[in-house]
Design a protein around this motif. Structure first.
Motif, mmCIF file in Angstrom:
data_model
loop_
_atom_site.group_PDB
_atom_site.id
_atom_site.type_symbol
_atom_site.label_atom_id
_atom_site.label_comp_id
_atom_site.label_asym_id
_atom_site.label_seq_id
_atom_site.Cartn_x
_atom_site.Cartn_y
_atom_site.Cartn_z
ATOM 1 N N VAL A 165 5.374 7.302 -0.040
ATOM 2 C CA VAL A 165 6.651 7.138 -0.732
ATOM 3 C C VAL A 165 6.514 7.643 -2.164
ATOM 4 O O VAL A 165 5.581 7.245 -2.889
ATOM 5 N N THR A 166 7.411 8.507 -2.559
ATOM 6 C CA THR A 166 7.452 9.041 -3.925
ATOM 7 C C THR A 166 8.529 8.314 -4.717
ATOM 8 O O THR A 166 9.672 8.204 -4.265
ATOM 9 N N GLY A 167 8.131 7.805 -5.887
ATOM 10 C CA GLY A 167 9.087 7.118 -6.738
ATOM 11 C C GLY A 167 9.934 8.089 -7.537
ATOM 12 O O GLY A 167 9.459 9.155 -7.974
ATOM 13 N N GLU A 168 11.182 7.721 -7.731
ATOM 14 C CA GLU A 168 12.105 8.557 -8.486
ATOM 15 C C GLU A 168 12.305 7.965 -9.888
ATOM 16 O O GLU A 168 12.590 6.770 -10.036
ATOM 17 N N MET A 169 12.151 8.813 -10.909
ATOM 18 C CA MET A 169 12.454 8.425 -12.291
ATOM 19 C C MET A 169 13.920 8.721 -12.563
ATOM 20 O O MET A 169 14.381 9.842 -12.344
ATOM 21 N N ASN A 170 14.624 7.728 -13.034
ATOM 22 C CA ASN A 170 16.023 7.936 -13.364
ATOM 23 C C ASN A 170 16.436 6.848 -14.360
ATOM 24 O O ASN A 170 16.699 5.703 -13.969
ATOM 25 N N THR A 171 16.452 7.202 -15.643
ATOM 26 C CA THR A 171 16.781 6.221 -16.676
ATOM 27 C C THR A 171 17.524 6.905 -17.810
ATOM 28 O O THR A 171 17.359 8.119 -18.044
ATOM 29 N N ARG A 172 18.363 6.135 -18.462
ATOM 30 C CA ARG A 172 19.161 6.693 -19.566
ATOM 31 C C ARG A 172 18.284 6.863 -20.806
ATOM 32 O O ARG A 172 17.505 5.997 -21.170
ATOM 33 N N ARG A 173 18.439 7.975 -21.482
ATOM 34 C CA ARG A 173 17.702 8.224 -22.729
ATOM 35 C C ARG A 173 18.449 7.597 -23.890
ATOM 36 O O ARG A 173 19.653 7.783 -24.049
ATOM 37 N N GLU A 174 17.738 6.852 -24.707
ATOM 38 C CA GLU A 174 18.308 6.228 -25.888
ATOM 39 C C GLU A 174 17.844 7.011 -27.112
ATOM 40 O O GLU A 174 16.650 6.999 -27.457
ATOM 41 N N LEU A 175 18.795 7.739 -27.758
ATOM 42 C CA LEU A 175 18.431 8.609 -28.878
ATOM 43 C C LEU A 175 18.034 7.829 -30.121
ATOM 44 O O LEU A 175 17.468 8.404 -31.051
ATOM 45 N N ASN A 186 0.844 -1.195 0.000
ATOM 46 C CA ASN A 186 0.000 0.000 0.000
ATOM 47 C C ASN A 186 0.878 1.244 0.000
ATOM 48 O O ASN A 186 1.996 1.243 0.531
ATOM 49 N N ASN A 187 0.342 2.285 -0.604
ATOM 50 C CA ASN A 187 0.993 3.588 -0.577
ATOM 51 C C ASN A 187 -0.115 4.649 -0.536
ATOM 52 O O ASN A 187 -0.920 4.721 -1.493
ATOM 53 N N PRO A 188 -0.238 5.404 0.568
ATOM 54 C CA PRO A 188 0.710 5.445 1.688
ATOM 55 C C PRO A 188 0.662 4.182 2.551
ATOM 56 O O PRO A 188 -0.296 3.435 2.523
ATOM 57 N N ARG A 189 1.758 3.987 3.323
ATOM 58 C CA ARG A 189 1.892 2.838 4.200
ATOM 59 C C ARG A 189 0.887 2.941 5.359
ATOM 60 O O ARG A 189 0.309 4.011 5.609
#
Length: 723
Positions: A673-683, A664-667
C-alpha cells in the motif's frame, strides 16, 4: 761745516688745517650718530603705531612696551606688543581680534635692500609668548583691495620661530577653537611670488616643524580635545596623541545629525607630501597607523554624502599607500540591533579618496585596492530585543576573497510562551551554535559597487539549531520568509554557488495545546549540500534551479537521505523533495508524539520509508512508500499531570490497531500500500513545516488512516488561544 743736527722742518699750514677739520668732522659725525641713535627708537615706535592705525582704517591700535634697535648687527627688539580693536571702529573689514606678543627679536635685516625696494634678506625672526584671541571674522570686504603682502614686502627669511603660541577663536565664553601652547619653526622662507609658487616649498619655506599641545575645538556640537599634535616636513610625518571627541549633550546639537564619540590614543602618518597638498590640493602619504581607536557613533536621520565629498574641502584627492587600524572598538548606537565590534584590526592598501575612487567598477572596495581585517568578539541583537547574537572571531581578505567567522551563537532571552505573548501568535524560539562559517570566492567588488552578494562556496561547520515552540496561540498574519518564493522579494541579488553543512544538528522541542509536557526530536550528523542558491533572474531559471542533497540521522539512529530541486524564482513556489528513511523502530518518534499528540508506538519496525513530494503555494502532494512490520500504537489521555489509558481509550486503541492501522506493509497477501500525501500549504509557516505536513499526511495514510483524517491531523490548528 757745523757739527750740530738740523732742526725738523715744520709741516705745511694746509695739512694742519686738514687735520683739525677732519677731527671736527669726526666729532660732528659721532654727535650726529648719537643724536640719530637716541632719536631712532622713539621715532620708529611712533611710526609703527601710526601705520597700524592708518592701514587698518582706524579699526586697530598698536601699543609697544619697548623698542630697541642695534645698528651694527642690524637687529630690532620689541617687548610687550599689544594689538587691540578700537572701541568704535569706522569699518568692519578686518577680523575682530586681540593680540599680545611678549617679545620679538629680528636679526640680520638687509637695510639697503629694504631702502631699494628689493627682496629683503633677514637672518632670523623669533616671536615669543604670542597670544591671539579672534572674536569674529570680517563682515565686509575691504573698500580698497591692496596687493598681497608678499608683493608689497618681498622677504627672504633664514629662520622663523613662533614659541609659546596660544589663542582662541570664537566668543570668549565658549570659543570654537582654543590652543594652549604651540611651537612652530620654519627655515629658508622665500616670501615672494616665486617662492610661494615653488612646488618644493610649503608656504614658501623649505622646511616646517610644529608642535601643538592641548588644543580644543567645537564642531557640530561636538567637543574635540587633543593632548599633542606634531608635524615635520623634513621627516614627512604627522602625529596626533590622545584625541577625543565627545558628542553633544542631550538636547543640544542639530536634530538628526551624526553623533560621534571617539578616543584615539595615537595616529601616525608617514611620508606626507605637504607641498603637493598646498599646490595641487592633493594629500599624499605613504602610511597611516591608527592605534586602539574607541569609536561609537549614532547614524544620522538621512544618509550623509559620500566620503570623497566630505573630504573635498580638505583635499581634492587623497592617496594613502597603507592604512592600519590596530585593536579598535566600534559601536553603532541608536540602532535596535546594537552592533559592537571589539579588538578590530584592519589593513587597507592603495587607498584613493576622490570622486573616481568612489565610483563603481574601479576595482576598489571602500576606496582601497584591498583590505585584510580580523576582529575579536562581535555582538548584535537579532529581532531586538529577543536574540542577542555573537561571533567570537571574524576575518576577511578581499584579495583572497575569503570570509571566516568562528564561534557563532544566537541566544534567546524570551521563552516560547513569552515570545507568543509578545507577538500575539505562535513563534518558534531559535537557538544557534556554529563552530565556523567560511566563505570562499566572495566577490567584494560586487558587494561594494552594487550591494549584491556573490559567493562561490559557503561552508558551515558543526551548526547546532535549537527549535523550541509552544503550540498555544493563533498563527501569524504575515507570510513566512523561510520559503523559496521569499527569495523573489529580496532587493539584493544573492548568488551562492555551493552551500555545505557539515556535521549539523537540529534539536526540536514542542509543547502542544493538549498537554504541558514537551516533546523532543532531533536530526543529527547532518550533511547538506545546496547548489546554485540564487535569486538572480539571469541565472536562476526553471532549467537551472537550486539543487541539493542531505544525509543525516533521526534521533541519531535512523538514517535519512533527501534530494531537493527548487526554482527559487517560480511565482507559484513549486519545488520537489524526495528521499528515504532507513531501517529503524517507530518508537524513536515517541519522545515527540507521546507528550504532544498523546500517541505512542508500542511496536513496529520500519525497513525503509521512501517519500516523493511536490509542493506549491497551495498544497503539498506526493506519495510515501513505507515498508514495516508489527506496527501497534496506543492513545492516551492527559489528566492530573499524568498520561492515562482509561477504559474508553483502551477500547479505541483496540479498534485502531484491529481495524484501521495496518500491522505490516506489504500485507501478508503481498499487497503493498502506497500512502498519498495531500495537505493544505500554510504560507504563514516555513517551508520546513510544509515538508513536515507532507510526511505526516503520507505516513498516516500509508499505515491506514483515512486520507481526510490524515490531512486534518497534518495541518495546524489556528483557533487555539494564547497561553
Amino acid at each position: 761745516m757745523s757739527n750740530s743736527s738740523p732742526s725738523a722742518v715744520a709741516p705745511p699750514l694746509w695739512q694742519t688745517w686738514l687735520r683739525r677739520v677732519g677731527a671736527a668732522l669726526v666729532v660732528l659725525l659721532v654727535l650726529a650718530v648719537a643724536a640719530l641713535w637716541l632719536g631712532l627708537d622713539p621715532w620708529l615706535r611712533r611710526t609703527l603705531e601710526k601705520q597700524v592705525a592708518e592701514q587698518t582704517h582706524g579699526q586697530y591700535q598698536l601699543g609697544i612696551g619697548s623698542l630697541r634697535t642695534e645698528l651694527w648687527p642690524r637687529a630690532l627688539h620689541l617687548r610687550r606688543v599689544v594689538l587691540r580693536p578700537t572701541a568704535r571702529p569706522l569699518a568692519d573689514t578686518l577680523p575682530r581680534l586681540t593680540m599680545y606678543l611678549g617679545r620679538l627679536d629680528l636679526r640680520g635685516l638687509g637695510v639697503l635692500a629694504l631702502l631699494r625696494g628689493r627682496t629683503v634678506p633677514l637672518d632670523s625672526l623669533v616671536l615669543d609668548s604670542l597670544r591671539v584671541q579672534v572674536l569674529a571674522l570680517a563682515k565686509k570686504p575691504a573698500p580698497h583691495p591692496t596687493a598681497p603682502l608678499y608683493q608689497q614686502h618681498p622677504l627672504r627669511l633664514g629662520y622663523l620661530a613662533l614659541r609659546h603660541l596660544g589663542g582662541t577663536f570664537g566668543p570668549k565664553a565658549e570659543p570654537t577653537i582654543q590652543v594652549t601652547r604651540a611651537d612652530v619653526e620654519a627655515r629658508d622662507i622665500l616670501f615672494t611670488k616665486a617662492g610661494l609658487a615653488d612646488t618644493q616649498r610649503l608656504g614658501g619655506a623649505a622646511t616646517w616643524q610644529a608642535l601643538v599641545r592641548y588644543p580644543q575645538g567645537r564642531l557640530g556640537g561636538h567637543v574635540l580635545t587633543l593632548a599633542k599634535a606634531s608635524f615635520s616636513t623634513q621627516q614627512q610625518s604627522f602625529t596626533l596623541d590622545s584625541l577625543s571627541i565627545e558628542p553633544p549633550a542631550p538636547g543640544q546639537g542639530k536634530p538628526g545629525a551624526t553623533q560621534v564619540t571617539l578616543l584615539l590614543p595615537q595616529l601616525r602618518v608617514r611620508g606626507v607630501q605637504a607641498a603637493a597638498w598646498q599646490h595641487q590640493h592633493r594629500l599624499r602619504a605613504d602610511s597611516a597607523i591608527v592605534q586602539q581607536p574607541r569609536f561609537a557613533f549614532r547614524p544620522p536621520a538621512q544618509a550623509p554624502p559620500p566620503l570623497w565629498q566630505l573630504a573635498a574641502p580638505l583635499a581634492r584627492r587623497t592617496d594613502l599607500g597603507h592604512l592600519a587600524i590596530n585593536d579598535g572598538f566600534v559601536a553603532i548606537v541608536g540602532l535596535r540591533h546594537k552592533p559592537v565590534m571589539r579588538h578590530f584590526y584592519a589593513t587597507g592598501r592603495t587607498i584613493r579618496v576622490d570622486s573616481l575612487g568612489g565610483q563603481a567598477n574601479q576595482g576598489r572596495i571602500l576606496y582601497a585596492r584591498s583590505w585584510q581585517a580580523h576582529s575579536g568578539r562581535l555582538t548584535a541583537v537579532f529581532r531586538p530585543p529577543a536574540y542577542p547574537t555573537s561571533i567570537e572571531r571574524a576575518s576577511l581578505d578581499t584579495k583572497a576573497r575569503t570570509i571566516r567567522l568562528t564561534g557563532l551563537a544566537l541566544d534567546p532571552i524570551f521563552s516560547p510562551v513569552q515570545l507568543n505573548r509578545r507577538t500575539g501568535y505562535q513563534t518558534t524560539q531559535l537557538r544557534v551554535r556554529m563552530t565556523e562559517l567560511r566563505a570562499q570566492g566572495f566577490d567584494f567588488n560586487l558587494l561594494s559597487d552594487h550591494s549584491h552578494v556573490r559567493v562561490a562556496r559557503i561552508s558551515l561547520e558543526k551548526p547546532w539549531l535549537g527549535l523550541n515552540s509552544d503550540g498555544r496561540g493563533p498563527m501569524g498574519h504575515n507570510q513566512s520568509v523561510l520559503t523559496p518564493e521569499a527569495m523573489r522579494k529580496l532587493r539584493l541579488h544573492l548568488e551562492v554557488g555551493r552551500l555545505d553543512v557539515r556535521n549539523g544538528t537540529i534539536a526540536a522541542r514542542y509543547r502542544s495545546a493538549e498537554t504541558p509536557r514537551v516533546g523532543t526530536l532531533s536530526f543529527d550528523r547532518l550533511n547538506i549540500t545546496l547548489r546554485h542558491l540564487s535569486n538572480n533572474p539571469r541565472t536562476q531559471t526553471l532549467a537551472n534551479p537550486l539543487t541539493g542533497e542531505a544525509t543525516g540521522y533521526v534521533q541519531n539512529r535512523c538514517y535519512v537521505q533527501a534530494h531537493l530541486r527548487a526554482p527559487m524564482l517560480d511565482p507559484q513556489g513549486r519545488h520537489h523533495l524526495w528521499g528515504y528513511f532507513g531501517a529503524t523502530p517507530f518508537s524513536i518518534l515517541n519522545p515527540m508524539v507521546k507528550p504532544t499528540k498523546l500517541i505512542e508506538f508500542k511496536s513496529g519496525i520500519a525497513q525503509r520509508i521512501a517519500f516523493d513530494m511536490h509542493i506549491d503555494r497551495r498544497r503539498v502532494a506526493g506519495t510515501m512508500q513505507a515498508s514495516y512490520s508489527d506496527l501497534k500504537i496506543a492513545m492516551y489521555k492527559y489528566k492530573d499531570g499524568e498520561l492515562k489509558k482509561p477504559l474508553f481509550k483502551r477500547f479505541l486503541n483496540g479498534l485502531l490497531n484491529g481495524l484501521v492501522i495496518r500491522d505490516n506493509n506489504p500485507r501478508p497477501s503481498g499487497r503493498f500500500v502506497t500512502g498519498e500525501m495531500n495537505t493544505r500549504r500554510e504560507l504563514r509557516s516555513s517551508v520546513f513545516s510544509a515538508w513536515r505536513q507532507g510526511l505526516i499526511s503520507g505516513g498516516l495514510h500509508s499505515v491506514g488512516v483515512p486520507q481526510k483524517i490524515a490531512q486534518k491531523l497534518s495541518q495546524n490548528n489556528d483557533t487555539v488561544p494564547l497561553p
